[in-house]
Scaffold this motif. Structure first.
Motif, mmCIF file in Angstrom:
data_model
loop_
_atom_site.group_PDB
_atom_site.id
_atom_site.type_symbol
_atom_site.label_atom_id
_atom_site.label_comp_id
_atom_site.label_asym_id
_atom_site.label_seq_id
_atom_site.Cartn_x
_atom_site.Cartn_y
_atom_site.Cartn_z
ATOM 1 N N TYR A 162 -106.865 -73.032 1.929
ATOM 2 C CA TYR A 162 -108.100 -73.121 2.705
ATOM 3 C C TYR A 162 -108.024 -72.075 3.806
ATOM 4 O O TYR A 162 -107.078 -72.073 4.604
ATOM 5 N N CYS A 164 -109.949 -70.749 7.085
ATOM 6 C CA CYS A 164 -110.932 -71.263 8.034
ATOM 7 C C CYS A 164 -111.976 -70.216 8.411
ATOM 8 O O CYS A 164 -111.748 -69.006 8.280
ATOM 9 N N ILE A 178 -103.138 -73.510 4.973
ATOM 10 C CA ILE A 178 -104.363 -73.233 5.712
ATOM 11 C C ILE A 178 -104.168 -71.936 6.488
ATOM 12 O O ILE A 178 -103.183 -71.784 7.217
ATOM 13 N N PHE A 188 -100.698 -77.549 4.943
ATOM 14 C CA PHE A 188 -101.735 -78.497 5.359
ATOM 15 C C PHE A 188 -101.148 -79.707 6.080
ATOM 16 O O PHE A 188 -101.789 -80.291 6.958
#
Length: 203
Positions: A162, A164, A178, A188
């Motif tokens: 992921y 951001c 992340i 994470f």
């Protein structure tokens, strides 16, 4: 959606730009029309380039652009005026709402709302011609790139990573990590906040 719809303002069969400093004109006769499925939606003012391949159930929303030679996997949504560069390959069941540069690879079930760009390490080269094309990023299956994030070419992102909103990433993001800020990357499980509970990390 309807099985097959192409808006009257859409343009099907767009060629490459003139290659700057390489050829005087473009011979579109050597390019084929896009390969289109039986189930497709192409919205107003969308553009599909020569030789692109579009999978079944794809939606190409208003003002989106798919350059020549790109491939879009089945049941993928192209939206938010997204731009897909030539030679890019997008997997199935994706949502693309950002910029995907040439030769980029995006896996299945990804959502891309940021910018996947090239490094441009030689800014003196012709814009359209390179002896050795710059590599695009590789975004692996089930990954997410949020709005206004920037990912440089040649990187590996994911799977199940992921990035951001607003992040600038110039190094690989491992699986289940992340990326945020400028090259800040954590697993994470170390994230302090509700994002760590995203089902993306808990298949």
């Amino acid at each position: 959606m309807e099985n097959y719809f192409i808006h009257e303002t859409a343009i099907i069969g767009i060629g490459f730009r003139f290659l700057q400093g390489c050829v005087e004109s473009e011979d579109s006769s050597k390019y084929g029309l896009p390969i289109l499925p039986k189930k497709l939606y192409v919205g107003p003012f969308a553009m599909l380039g020569f030789n692109c391949k579009i999978g079944e159930g794809v939606i190409i929303d208003s003002y989106c652009k798919v350059d020549p030679g790109a491939e879009i996997g089945e049941n993928t949504l192209i939206t938010y005026r997204a731009s897909i560069g030539s030679g890019a390959i997008i997997g199935a069941d994706c949502i693309i709402g950002g910029t995907v540069s040439e030769e980029t690879r995006v896996g299945n079930r990804c959502r891309i709302f940021g910018k996947l760009i090239h490094k441009h390490t030689d800014s003196t080269m012709s814009w359209d011609f390179h002896d050795i094309p710059e590599p695009g990023a590789t975004i692996h299956d089930d990954s997410f790139v949020a709005h206004d994030a920037t990912i440089m070419g040649g990187l590996e992102i994911g799977p199940r990573s992921y990035v951001c909103a607003g992040a600038i990433i110039t190094k690989d993001v491992p699986p289940y990590h992340i990326g945020y800020g400028i090259n800040k990357i954590v697993h994470f499980s170390e994230w302090k906040g509700e994002l760590s509970m995203n089902p993306l990390f808990h298949p």
